[in-house]
Design an enzyme around this catalytic site. Structure first.
Site, PDB file in Angstrom:
ATOM      1  N   THR A 103      -3.277  -3.261  12.598  1.00 23.45           N
ATOM      2  CA  THR A 103      -3.829  -3.025  11.269  1.00 23.45           C
ATOM      3  C   THR A 103      -3.880  -4.356  10.533  1.00 23.45           C
ATOM      4  O   THR A 103      -2.849  -4.929  10.188  1.00 23.45           O
ATOM      5  CB  THR A 103      -2.961  -2.019  10.493  1.00 23.45           C
ATOM      6  OG1 THR A 103      -2.925  -0.778  11.204  1.00 23.45           O
ATOM      7  CG2 THR A 103      -3.543  -1.767   9.104  1.00 23.45           C
ATOM      8  N   LYS A 178      -8.084   2.470   7.435  1.00 18.65           N
ATOM      9  CA  LYS A 178      -6.645   2.522   7.710  1.00 18.65           C
ATOM     10  C   LYS A 178      -5.845   1.915   6.557  1.00 18.65           C
ATOM     11  O   LYS A 178      -4.805   2.455   6.152  1.00 18.65           O
ATOM     12  CB  LYS A 178      -6.343   1.768   9.010  1.00 18.65           C
ATOM     13  CG  LYS A 178      -4.848   1.663   9.364  1.00 18.65           C
ATOM     14  CD  LYS A 178      -4.243   3.006   9.700  1.00 18.65           C
ATOM     15  CE  LYS A 178      -2.714   2.936   9.876  1.00 18.65           C
ATOM     16  NZ  LYS A 178      -2.289   2.013  10.939  1.00 18.65           N
TER      17      LYS A 178
END
Length: 289
Positions: A103, A178
């Site tokens: 991420t 995300k």
């Protein structure tokens, strides 16, 4: 990657930490031909014990795999593993695919994708979300960004990793989604910790607050998984809101101000530290006989 020849594709996994180690273990157990590398030899040995193949370098993984998955800590590590000295692209061949599980900010994805394209390598971003059990069971949520043709070639592998695969748009868009998810989750978690102290001051237990929220408007995944987050709090080391900070960094690239996220990032360490002390104090003391 056609479903019919999925079994013939060799998969490389780089980054065997808390998230990557669980995913790699599941892939091996699911029958995926996997070669894995991490700077921690013990993490590699766990994959070997599970039935996978261990590698001694990023180069070895790149030379032996058709699809490479990268699951490292942050943007700097993604850039280093993919485009740095002795990274994937230095040893890649045209036709390979790189999947980024990390991420990171979307700008990182665009940068490494541009570098990969020059080598004839395709790249997609596919950050994941879920618990430790989800990692081992193949029940993660997989958020995907990239060219639809490349995503479809990878779909059988992605669906082995998670049972909720969502293609949200072009390169980098999965990271945006995300980061948005994580900012909402962290903000909710911190607000809940704070308000639990208010309820406790009036003699209302955390379990009762959660039970009421369950049948009212404040129900959330965070409250439903309260114990999981407390376990993460007990294990936390360093910055407690790194992905909110990633969202703030990405927002700056679009001249977007996120005052609530900024405040959340500032107060997260103190709130989480307080929660950690509370949890430690509530544990039964060990007494010698």
């Amino acid at each position: 990657m056609e479903r019919s020849n999925y079994e013939t594709q060799r998969v490389g996994y780089i980054g065997l930490g808390n998230m990557g180690g669980g995913i790699a273990t599941h892939l091996v157990r699911a029958g995926v031909p996997l070669i894995a590398y991490d700077i921690n030899p013990d993490a590699v040995q766990k994959i070997v014990t599970a039935g996978g193949k261990g590698a001694e370098s990023v180069r070895q993984v790149t030379e032996e795999a058709d699809i490479l998955i990268v699951c490292v800590l942050d943007s700097a590590q993604v850039m280093d593993v993919v485009a740095g000295t002795n990274g994937i692209l230095e040893h890649s061949r045209p036709g390979q695919i790189v999947i980024i599980h990390s991420t990171v900010i979307p700008q990182t994805i665009v940068r490494v994708a541009d570098a990969a394209r020059e080598r004839g390598v395709e790249l997609i971003d596919a950050p994941v979300s879920g618990s430790f059990d989800d990692r081992l069971n193949g029940t993660l949520a997989v958020i995907v960004g990239g060219d639809e043709t490349v995503v479809e070639r990878c779909r059988p592998l992605l669906e082995t990793i998670g049972n909720k695969v969502r293609h949200v748009g072009p390169l980098g868009s999965a990271e945006v989604a995300k980061l948005a998810n994580n900012a909402i989750m962290h903000t909710t978690r911190l607000a809940a910790i704070e308000i639990m102290r208010f309820a406790a001051a009036y003699g209302v237990s955390e379990d009762m607050v959660r039970a009421v929220a369950k049948v009212c408007s404040a129900d959330s995944w965070v409250l439903d998984n309260w114990g999981y987050f407390d376990a993460q709090t007990m294990l936390a080391i360093g910055d407690d809101a790194p992905q909110i900070r990633n969202a703030l960094e990405a927002a700056e690239h679009r001249d977007i101000d996120l005052p609530l996220c900024r405040a959340t990032a500032d107060i997260a360490p103190s709130i989480e530290s307080g929660r950690r002390r509370q949890l430690q104090a509530s544990r039964p003391s060990a007494h010698a006989d």
